[in-house]
Design a protein around this motif. Structure first.
Motif, PDB file in Angstrom:
ATOM      1  N   GLY A  25      13.488  21.569  -3.878  1.00  0.00           N
ATOM      2  CA  GLY A  25      13.312  21.436  -2.439  1.00  0.00           C
ATOM      3  C   GLY A  25      12.062  20.670  -2.045  1.00  0.00           C
ATOM      4  N   GLU A  26      11.446  20.008  -3.001  1.00  0.00           N
ATOM      5  CA  GLU A  26      10.188  19.306  -2.754  1.00  0.00           C
ATOM      6  C   GLU A  26      10.377  18.083  -1.883  1.00  0.00           C
ATOM      7  OE1 GLU A  26      12.257  16.749  -5.466  1.00  0.00           O
ATOM      8  OE2 GLU A  26      11.991  18.931  -5.516  1.00  0.00           O
ATOM      9  N   THR A  27       9.298  17.634  -1.260  1.00  0.00           N
ATOM     10  CA  THR A  27       9.252  16.329  -0.619  1.00  0.00           C
ATOM     11  C   THR A  27       8.145  15.522  -1.278  1.00  0.00           C
ATOM     12  OG1 THR A  27      10.072  17.133   1.507  1.00  0.00           O
ATOM     13  CG2 THR A  27       8.861  15.057   1.515  1.00  0.00           C
ATOM     14  N   THR A  28       8.490  14.382  -1.822  1.00  0.00           N
ATOM     15  CA  THR A  28       7.521  13.514  -2.483  1.00  0.00           C
ATOM     16  C   THR A  28       7.253  12.327  -1.584  1.00  0.00           C
ATOM     17  OG1 THR A  28       8.472  14.169  -4.618  1.00  0.00           O
ATOM     18  CG2 THR A  28       6.976  12.286  -4.610  1.00  0.00           C
ATOM     19  N   PHE A  42       8.613  23.104  -1.074  1.00  0.00           N
ATOM     20  CA  PHE A  42       9.713  23.333  -0.132  1.00  0.00           C
ATOM     21  C   PHE A  42       9.262  24.212   1.029  1.00  0.00           C
ATOM     22  CE2 PHE A  42       9.953  27.015  -2.856  1.00  0.00           C
ATOM     23  CZ  PHE A  42      10.438  28.050  -2.061  1.00  0.00           C
ATOM     24  N   THR A  43       8.175  24.933   0.859  1.00  0.00           N
ATOM     25  CA  THR A  43       7.624  25.763   1.935  1.00  0.00           C
ATOM     26  C   THR A  43       6.863  24.947   2.962  1.00  0.00           C
ATOM     27  OG1 THR A  43       5.587  26.143   0.684  1.00  0.00           O
ATOM     28  CG2 THR A  43       7.389  27.703   0.344  1.00  0.00           C
ATOM     29  N   GLY A  44       6.588  23.690   2.658  1.00  0.00           N
ATOM     30  CA  GLY A  44       5.798  22.841   3.535  1.00  0.00           C
ATOM     31  C   GLY A  44       4.340  22.756   3.156  1.00  0.00           C
ATOM     32  N   ALA A  45       3.884  23.599   2.231  1.00  0.00           N
ATOM     33  CA  ALA A  45       2.491  23.559   1.778  1.00  0.00           C
ATOM     34  C   ALA A  45       2.268  22.362   0.873  1.00  0.00           C
ATOM     35  CB  ALA A  45       2.145  24.847   1.044  1.00  0.00           C
ATOM     36  N   PRO A  46       1.084  21.759   0.891  1.00  0.00           N
ATOM     37  CA  PRO A  46       0.796  20.616   0.008  1.00  0.00           C
ATOM     38  C   PRO A  46       0.906  21.007  -1.459  1.00  0.00           C
ATOM     39  CG  PRO A  46      -0.867  20.820   1.731  1.00  0.00           C
ATOM     40  CD  PRO A  46      -0.047  22.070   1.795  1.00  0.00           C
ATOM     41  N   THR A  47       1.381  20.081  -2.287  1.00  0.00           N
ATOM     42  CA  THR A  47       1.480  20.368  -3.717  1.00  0.00           C
ATOM     43  C   THR A  47       0.114  20.363  -4.397  1.00  0.00           C
ATOM     44  OG1 THR A  47       1.870  18.017  -4.159  1.00  0.00           O
ATOM     45  CG2 THR A  47       3.813  19.432  -3.913  1.00  0.00           C
ATOM     46  N   ASN A  48      -0.857  19.643  -3.805  1.00  0.00           N
ATOM     47  CA  ASN A  48      -2.230  19.643  -4.318  1.00  0.00           C
ATOM     48  C   ASN A  48      -2.295  19.299  -5.801  1.00  0.00           C
ATOM     49  OD1 ASN A  48      -3.372  20.354  -1.828  1.00  0.00           O
ATOM     50  ND2 ASN A  48      -2.975  22.524  -2.205  1.00  0.00           N
ATOM     51  N   GLY A  49      -1.545  18.316  -6.202  1.00  0.00           N
ATOM     52  CA  GLY A  49      -1.569  17.918  -7.600  1.00  0.00           C
ATOM     53  C   GLY A  49      -2.663  16.923  -7.889  1.00  0.00           C
ATOM     54  N   ASN A  60      14.355  16.821  -1.786  1.00  0.00           N
ATOM     55  CA  ASN A  60      15.470  17.483  -2.448  1.00  0.00           C
ATOM     56  C   ASN A  60      16.010  18.550  -1.505  1.00  0.00           C
ATOM     57  OD1 ASN A  60      17.022  19.318  -4.038  1.00  0.00           O
ATOM     58  ND2 ASN A  60      16.057  18.487  -5.871  1.00  0.00           N
ATOM     59  N   GLN A  61      17.276  18.505  -1.185  1.00  0.00           N
ATOM     60  CA  GLN A  61      17.832  19.368  -0.144  1.00  0.00           C
ATOM     61  C   GLN A  61      18.286  20.730  -0.644  1.00  0.00           C
ATOM     62  OE1 GLN A  61      20.724  16.901   1.911  1.00  0.00           O
ATOM     63  NE2 GLN A  61      19.124  15.922   3.113  1.00  0.00           N
ATOM     64  N   ARG A  68       5.184  16.372  -9.245  1.00  0.00           N
ATOM     65  CA  ARG A  68       5.724  16.985 -10.475  1.00  0.00           C
ATOM     66  C   ARG A  68       7.031  17.739 -10.254  1.00  0.00           C
ATOM     67  NH1 ARG A  68       1.506  19.469  -8.317  1.00  0.00           N
ATOM     68  NH2 ARG A  68       1.479  21.735  -7.959  1.00  0.00           N
ATOM     69  N   TYR A  69       7.294  18.191  -9.022  1.00  0.00           N
ATOM     70  CA  TYR A  69       8.537  18.930  -8.777  1.00  0.00           C
ATOM     71  C   TYR A  69       9.738  17.992  -8.680  1.00  0.00           C
ATOM     72  CZ  TYR A  69       5.203  22.619  -7.857  1.00  0.00           C
ATOM     73  OH  TYR A  69       4.174  23.522  -7.983  1.00  0.00           O
ATOM     74  N   ALA A  70       9.463  16.707  -8.541  1.00  0.00           N
ATOM     75  CA  ALA A  70      10.539  15.721  -8.596  1.00  0.00           C
ATOM     76  C   ALA A  70      10.721  15.212 -10.019  1.00  0.00           C
ATOM     77  CB  ALA A  70      10.237  14.560  -7.655  1.00  0.00           C
ATOM     78  N   LEU A  71       9.598  14.955 -10.730  1.00  0.00           N
ATOM     79  CA  LEU A  71       9.673  14.367 -12.060  1.00  0.00           C
ATOM     80  C   LEU A  71       8.310  14.438 -12.721  1.00  0.00           C
ATOM     81  CD1 LEU A  71      11.785  12.625 -13.794  1.00  0.00           C
ATOM     82  CD2 LEU A  71      10.440  10.670 -13.036  1.00  0.00           C
ATOM     83  N   THR A  72       8.282  14.747 -14.010  1.00  0.00           N
ATOM     84  CA  THR A  72       7.038  14.652 -14.776  1.00  0.00           C
ATOM     85  C   THR A  72       7.078  13.502 -15.761  1.00  0.00           C
ATOM     86  OG1 THR A  72       7.852  16.282 -16.396  1.00  0.00           O
ATOM     87  CG2 THR A  72       6.508  17.110 -14.556  1.00  0.00           C
ATOM     88  N   ASN A  73       8.216  13.263 -16.368  1.00  0.00           N
ATOM     89  CA  ASN A  73       8.324  12.162 -17.328  1.00  0.00           C
ATOM     90  C   ASN A  73       9.781  11.750 -17.456  1.00  0.00           C
ATOM     91  OD1 ASN A  73       8.297  14.900 -18.932  1.00  0.00           O
ATOM     92  ND2 ASN A  73       9.441  13.459 -20.221  1.00  0.00           N
ATOM     93  N   VAL A  74       9.970  10.508 -17.846  1.00  0.00           N
ATOM     94  CA  VAL A  74      11.318  10.008 -18.065  1.00  0.00           C
ATOM     95  C   VAL A  74      11.267   8.870 -19.074  1.00  0.00           C
ATOM     96  CG1 VAL A  74      11.133   8.386 -16.145  1.00  0.00           C
ATOM     97  CG2 VAL A  74      13.390   9.040 -16.964  1.00  0.00           C
ATOM     98  N   LYS A  75      12.260   8.829 -19.940  1.00  0.00           N
ATOM     99  CA  LYS A  75      12.377   7.761 -20.927  1.00  0.00           C
ATOM    100  C   LYS A  75      13.846   7.434 -21.097  1.00  0.00           C
ATOM    101  CE  LYS A  75      11.176   6.562 -25.726  1.00  0.00           C
ATOM    102  NZ  LYS A  75      10.579   7.081 -26.987  1.00  0.00           N
TER     103      LYS A  75
END
Length: 473
Positions: free
Chosen positions: A451-454, A88-95, A438-439, A144-151
């Motif tokens: 607040g991430e952007t994916t 959300f700060t604008g820095a890359p997530t670097n995942g 995410n707003q 990962r800040y949007a989703l890591t896993n879903v079932k």
């Protein structure tokens, strides 16, 4: 974890794929092997007991007692290329890159039983999978800040009856008892929060955190190397709806069908668990950061309605060998607008999920060729629209897009009473682009979100292989 993603997952109405389906949204699109072989163009065919799903009025065409039991195996292939996801700060997530997030295969069973009561009445029971998905990106991927896993697992019980008014008109009615269960996870952006509190408007709050950690005997220097926290959620619910069918038989070779499936209201209830234990090696630091996040273990509640569908279809027997069929299905996905996710019993603000799905249309064409008395060949093609409106409203839980389906199938009679159905489908998806933000950011006290952007691009195709056994008493 924030149940927001539960809504996306179950959204269901989800109109109708992801990694376990061939209809748009999260609706699992193969409820019948005879249907799959024609790309589900067979709503007016009523070839076996699976007509319970497509058009319950078709029960009027079945003699005696019939059973159809089958399973479809979905083999997905999907790749994701990140194009600049950020905190959300604008820095890359670097995942790390997203690899092997889709399972090698997913299997969905189906079971249908029909019984002719007399010349006018017939009854049946269907058991099938309406929705499903399974994705596991891991805890370190760039989104990962949007989703890591879903079932998502679901099942529907569909008791049905049909009434044959005369040789031209038949009607059908069914009750849908639908069970849903969802599990999902999400990283919590602790590093981004600490970075935002290190200077500027957040500096005072950051200094307060350091004083609290020091007063409790912790090591504030570990804040510089803090890792993500993690949230997990599970929830489940039963919902109730109905479906209707009408079948008009023009003559012995031609018939037309109409079918309606109602929306179903769900209140998915479960639990939310937040884990800050691995953020640093100091339990004191972790405790202070968890308290500052305002995230507490609690109940989870998501209220939603699945969309209704309306289908129109036609079947025509051209001669003793060839038959053609077509289906058009409209799905009212716009019921799935923005969703408010609640955390009952806490002061944590709700999370608003921007979804705003659009209504969709699926068109399919299919045909049968009777090779001989024992073998009937099938084929079909379909175009299916995605309910997702664009990259800004596309989320990693549903990297959906318009797709084409190409299907082949066969029915082989083993005896006068028994047969098997085989079907294979290939689904080719358009590239799905993501630019979802995410707003709400993790420093807000009035709402929940990272607040991430994916940002990224998905490339996906699926193979579906199914086999069923049919028996007549």
């Amino acid at each position: 974890m924030q149940p927001k993603y539960l809504t996306l997952v179950i959204a269901a109405a989800l109109a109708a794929t992801s990694v376990g389906a061939n209809a748009s949204g999260y609706r699992f699109g193969s409820q019948s092997l005879s249907g799959q072989g024609t790309a589900d163009a067979n709503g007016a065919e009523a070839a076996d007991a699976s007509t319970i799903f497509y058009n319950p009025a078709g029960l009027s065409r079945l003699d005696g007692t019939q059973i159809t039991a089958g399973a479809t195996v979905v083999v997905p292939h999907s790749t994701y290329n990140d194009t600049g996801s950020t905190h959300f700060t604008g820095a890359p997530t670097n995942g790390t890159p997203a690899k092997d997030y889709a399972p090698n295969s997913v299997t969905a069973p189906s079971l249908y039983i029909s019984k002719k009561i007399n010349d006018q009445w017939a009854a049946g029971l269907g058991l099938y999978v309406p929705y499903g998905t399974k994705l596991d990106y891991g805890n370190t991927w760039s989104g990962r800040y949007a989703l890591t896993n879903v079932k998502l697992e679901s099942i529907t019980l569909n008791p049905s009856v049909s009434f044959k008014l005369n040789e031209h008109h038949a009607f059908g009615f069914g009750i849908d008892a639908e069970f849903m269960k969802a599990e999902l996870g999400q990283a919590v952006d602790v590093p981004g929060s600490i970075a935002a509190l290190s200077s500027g408007a957040g500096a005072a709050q950051g200094a307060l955190l350091i004083r609290q950690i020091t007063a409790l005997g912790g090591n504030p220097a570990l804040l510089r190397s803090a890792q993500d926290a993690h949230g997990s959620n599970d929830a489940k619910d039963w919902g109730w709806g109905f479906n209707l069918g009408y079948l008009y038989t023009l003559d012995e070779n031609t018939r037309f069908g109409l079918a309606y499936r109602s929306s179903i209201s769900h209140q998915l209830r479960g639990s939310t668990v937040w884990d800050f234990s691995q953020v640093t090696t100091d339990p004191v630091v972790n405790q202070v950061l968890a308290a500052a996040s305002h995230k507490v273990n609690s109940a989870a509640l998501v209220t939603l309605r699945t969309p209704e569908t309306v289908s129109a279809n036609v079947f025509h027997q051209f001669d003793s060998k060839w038959a053609g069929m077509a289906d058009v299905t409209f799905t009212r996905n716009n019921r799935m607008g923005n969703l408010d996710i609640q955390f009952p019993g806490t002061g944590e603000g709700a999370e608003v999920i921007r979804q705003q799905w659009k209504n969709t249309v699926r068109v399919s064409l299919g045909g049968n060729y009777k090779y001989n008395q024992d073998l009937t060949l099938r084929a079909g093609i379909a175009h299916d629209e995605s309910p997702v409106q664009g990259p800004e409203l596309t989320h990693p839980a549903l990297p959906d897009s318009d797709r084409m389906q190409y299907s082949v199938g066969a029915n082989w009679k083993l005896s006068p009473r028994s047969s098997i159905d085989f079907a294979y489908s290939y689904l080719d998806f358009k590239d799905a682009k993501l630019n979802y933000t995410n707003q709400c950011n993790p420093l807000s006290t009035t709402c929940t979100g990272n607040g991430e952007t994916t940002r990224g691009v998905y490339q996906t195709h699926l193979s579906l292989v199914g086999l069923s056994y049919n028996y007549k008493f």
